[in-house]
Design a protein around this motif. Structure first.
Motif, short mmCIF file in Angstrom:
data_model
loop_
_atom_site.label_atom_id
_atom_site.label_comp_id
_atom_site.label_asym_id
_atom_site.label_seq_id
_atom_site.Cartn_x
_atom_site.Cartn_y
_atom_site.Cartn_z
N GLY A 19 0.80 -1.22 0.00
CA GLY A 19 0.00 0.00 0.00
C GLY A 19 0.83 1.27 0.00
N ASN A 20 2.08 1.17 0.44
CA ASN A 20 2.94 2.36 0.47
C ASN A 20 3.36 2.82 -0.93
OD1 ASN A 20 2.87 2.57 3.24
ND2 ASN A 20 4.77 1.40 3.56
N TYR A 21 3.15 1.96 -1.94
CA TYR A 21 3.53 2.34 -3.30
C TYR A 21 2.38 3.01 -4.06
CZ TYR A 21 7.65 -0.62 -2.63
OH TYR A 21 8.82 -1.19 -2.17
N ALA A 22 1.23 3.16 -3.43
CA ALA A 22 0.08 3.75 -4.10
C ALA A 22 -0.39 5.01 -3.36
CB ALA A 22 -1.06 2.73 -4.17
N PRO A 23 -0.69 6.08 -4.11
CA PRO A 23 -0.45 6.22 -5.56
C PRO A 23 1.04 6.37 -5.85
CG PRO A 23 -1.18 8.30 -4.65
CD PRO A 23 -1.26 7.30 -3.53
N LEU A 24 1.46 5.88 -6.99
CA LEU A 24 2.88 5.86 -7.32
C LEU A 24 3.46 7.26 -7.44
CD1 LEU A 24 5.41 4.22 -8.05
CD2 LEU A 24 4.65 4.30 -10.44
N ALA A 25 2.76 8.13 -8.14
CA ALA A 25 3.26 9.49 -8.37
C ALA A 25 2.18 10.50 -7.95
CB ALA A 25 3.65 9.68 -9.83
N PRO A 26 2.00 10.74 -6.66
CA PRO A 26 0.93 11.61 -6.18
C PRO A 26 1.05 13.06 -6.67
CG PRO A 26 2.48 11.11 -4.43
CD PRO A 26 2.81 10.21 -5.56
N LEU A 27 2.25 13.48 -7.01
CA LEU A 27 2.45 14.86 -7.49
C LEU A 27 2.74 14.91 -8.98
CD1 LEU A 27 4.58 16.15 -4.48
CD2 LEU A 27 2.11 16.30 -4.82
N GLY A 28 2.50 13.79 -9.66
CA GLY A 28 2.62 13.74 -11.12
C GLY A 28 4.06 13.82 -11.62
N ILE A 29 4.18 14.03 -12.93
CA ILE A 29 5.49 14.09 -13.58
C ILE A 29 6.32 15.25 -13.05
CG2 ILE A 29 4.68 15.50 -15.50
CD1 ILE A 29 7.30 12.64 -15.65
N THR A 30 5.64 16.33 -12.64
CA THR A 30 6.36 17.47 -12.09
C THR A 30 7.09 17.08 -10.82
OG1 THR A 30 4.72 19.00 -12.99
CG2 THR A 30 6.13 19.83 -11.22
N GLY A 31 6.44 16.30 -9.98
CA GLY A 31 7.07 15.84 -8.75
C GLY A 31 8.24 14.92 -9.02
N ILE A 32 8.08 14.03 -10.01
CA ILE A 32 9.17 13.12 -10.37
C ILE A 32 10.38 13.91 -10.87
CG2 ILE A 32 9.89 11.28 -11.94
CD1 ILE A 32 7.02 10.24 -11.88
N SER A 33 10.11 14.91 -11.72
CA SER A 33 11.20 15.74 -12.25
C SER A 33 11.90 16.53 -11.15
CB SER A 33 10.67 16.72 -13.31
OG SER A 33 10.14 16.01 -14.41
N ALA A 34 11.10 17.09 -10.24
CA ALA A 34 11.68 17.85 -9.13
C ALA A 34 12.52 16.94 -8.24
CB ALA A 34 10.58 18.53 -8.32
N GLY A 35 12.01 15.73 -8.01
CA GLY A 35 12.77 14.76 -7.22
C GLY A 35 14.07 14.38 -7.90
N ALA A 36 14.02 14.19 -9.22
CA ALA A 36 15.22 13.83 -9.97
C ALA A 36 16.26 14.94 -9.93
CB ALA A 36 14.86 13.50 -11.42
N ALA A 37 15.80 16.20 -10.05
CA ALA A 37 16.72 17.33 -10.00
C ALA A 37 17.42 17.40 -8.66
CB ALA A 37 15.97 18.64 -10.28
#
Length: 497
Positions: free
Chosen positions: A229-247
């Motif tokens: 359950g900790n993996y859902a939702p996978l990207a709660p903040l969308g692609i923007t969150g993934i990009s910010a995390g990657a940066a």
């Protein structure tokens, strides 16, 4: 037969170099860069490092704060998709790593991307790159040291039940006045680095071994606490969150290029530098992805907010015993200390190269005859980084480091294209695959990551660049050895028996 104490000779240029139209565009010939390798003021660096030691330097400079500390900053941005953020940041690093590997094998000198830029794009671009590297290495030492204090407190709390008061363990703005633990770890690294490259490499290898074992232990224990359950939702903040995390997480990959700063102390640099760069990046990426996957599975991503010792907390929660959290904290103390150690080493060698070229004061190129180390350089850089660590919060340091690194990496991707065009017949022990697509993708990836950072980080970066240009036009441009035609030593560094 080639003497392993020096870099192999380069093929002659296919045409005579042309005089640049403007002093800012003057380039330093590759042959001159290599011939001057190891030569400093009053002594020479010693060629004593093996391929394994070079790999350990890169792992030592990379594997640490990104997974032990910055994960707590990136997870609230990307959610469970922080694992994807690690992959994206790793791919961005890979494109640049391929370019670094080719240039390190062709131009095996201590200046890293600064020297590559000097040979391909001219003095002004080289200065800008070197100034970015000062930001990358110098400030990242401070950022890593700040995280070290967090795990030291975890270790002290779990073993003797006391912690260092916030007043002397947190910088201004984070509830304290000075971060003494951060200052102490930088000064300890300084003491070891003054002993010389060979002894430093041995100490670093031991510390790297400890932190790899620690992370493998976390993966094994943390895996038992994963909840789907900790993996859902996978990207709660969308692609923007993934990009910010990657940066933000790109900070975690800073250091894989540290082997290239040891080009003048490697026994066989043309062969070993490319191998060390690629092998270290592979090992680090695999460990990062596995640890991130287990961490967000074992603890809800929202709980990472505000914690800089998340892995120790997860170990304690999953096992139900404080013992494993203490073990993790002890491993992290060693791991993060090794990052401070290796990155500080890289910073001193970059300034060594810039000093030899006349762009910064000669004191940075002064070599101690007994130890073969640039001791004055080590002391000055350590005091500067220690002061930053003592008074500046981690978050501001991490983002400022990332943007400087991305800019320097972008220049390396440009440099490999230029050198392929201007010196196509130069011997290369490693070549970028799918050229020129790969370096172009590397440049675009770096630009994308830079623009994912916030406005405040760009303002800091712009201010840093403005200061750097003032320093160059007031000091470097007139004292450059290419400008003054000042003779430099051309004998290769002696091999250490």
């Amino acid at each position: 037969m080639l003497d392993h104490g020096q870099a192999p000779p380069l093929a002659p240029a296919s045409e005579a170099p042309r005089k640049p139209a403007h002093p800012l565009l003057r380039r330093k010939p590759v042959e001159q860069l290599v011939a001057e390798g190891g030569q400093g003021e009053g002594g020479s660096l010693r060629r004593s490092l093996t391929m394994w030691q070079l790999t350990m330097i890169s792992i030592g400079a990379t594997l640490g704060t990104g997974i032990f500390v910055v994960l707590g900053t990136a997870a609230p941005k990307a959610g469970p998709a922080v694992t994807i953020s690690f992959v994206i940041a790793g791919l961005t690093a890979l494109f640049s790593a391929l370019s670094y590997a080719e240039l390190a094998g062709s131009v095996p000198v201590s200046g890293s991307s600064y020297s590559y830029s000097y040979a391909t794009m001219g003095e002004l671009v080289a200065w800008v790159c070197g100034w970015c590297l000062v930001l990358e290495y110098g400030v990242s030492v401070a950022a890593v040291a700040v995280g070290w204090g967090e795990y030291l407190n975890e270790l002290l709390d779990g073993t003797i039940g006391v912690t260092i008061p916030d007043a002397v363990s947190a910088p201004l703005g984070d509830g304290g006045f000075i971060n003494l633990p951060a200052l102490v770890v930088v000064l300890l690294a300084m003491v070891f680095l003054m002993r010389g490259a060979k002894e430093s490499a041995r100490i670093n290898s031991i510390m790297v071994g400890v932190k790899i074992v620690t992370l493998l232990l976390f993966i094994g224990i943390g895996f038992m606490g994963i909840k789907a359950g900790n993996y859902a939702p996978l990207a709660p903040l969308g692609i923007t969150g993934i990009s910010a995390g990657a940066a933000t997480l790109f900070f975690s990959y800073i250091g894989f290029d540290a082997a290239s700063t040891a080009g003048e102390e490697a026994k066989n640099p043309k062969r070993d530098l490319p191998r060390a760069i690629m092998l270290s990046l592979l090992i680090v990426t695999v460990l990062y992805v596995l640890v991130a996957f287990v961490a967000v599975g074992a603890m809800p991503w929202q709980d990472f907010e505000g914690t800089e010792a998340a892995l120790a907390q997860i170990m304690t929660d999953v096992s139900g015993h404080t013992f494993w959290g203490v073990v993790l904290a002890a491993g992290a103390v060693v791991a993060i200390a090794s990052v401070v150690f290796a990155v500080l080493y890289g910073q001193t060698r970059i300034l060594f190269a810039m000093s030899r070229d006349g762009l910064v004061p000669k004191v940075f190129a002064r070599v101690d005859a007994k130890s073969g180390a640039p001791r004055a350089n080590v002391v000055i850089v350590s005091l500067f980084c220690g002061t930053l660590a003592a008074f500046i919060p981690l978050g501001k340091l991490a983002d400022a480091t990332s943007i400087g690194t991305l800019f320097a990496f972008g220049l390396v991707n440009v440099a490999v294209v230029i050198l392929r065009k201007t010196r196509p017949d130069m011997p290369r022990t490693f070549k970028v695959a799918l050229f020129p697509i790969t370096p172009i993708l590397g440049l675009l990836a770096c630009a994308y990551m830079m623009f994912s950072l916030d406005t405040a980080t760009w303002i800091v970066f712009g201010g840093w660049m403005a200061v750097g240009l003032v320093v160059y036009f007031q000091y470097g441009i007139r004292r450059s050895r290419l400008a003054t035609a000042q003779p430099t030593a051309t004998q290769p560094a002696a091999a250490e028996k």
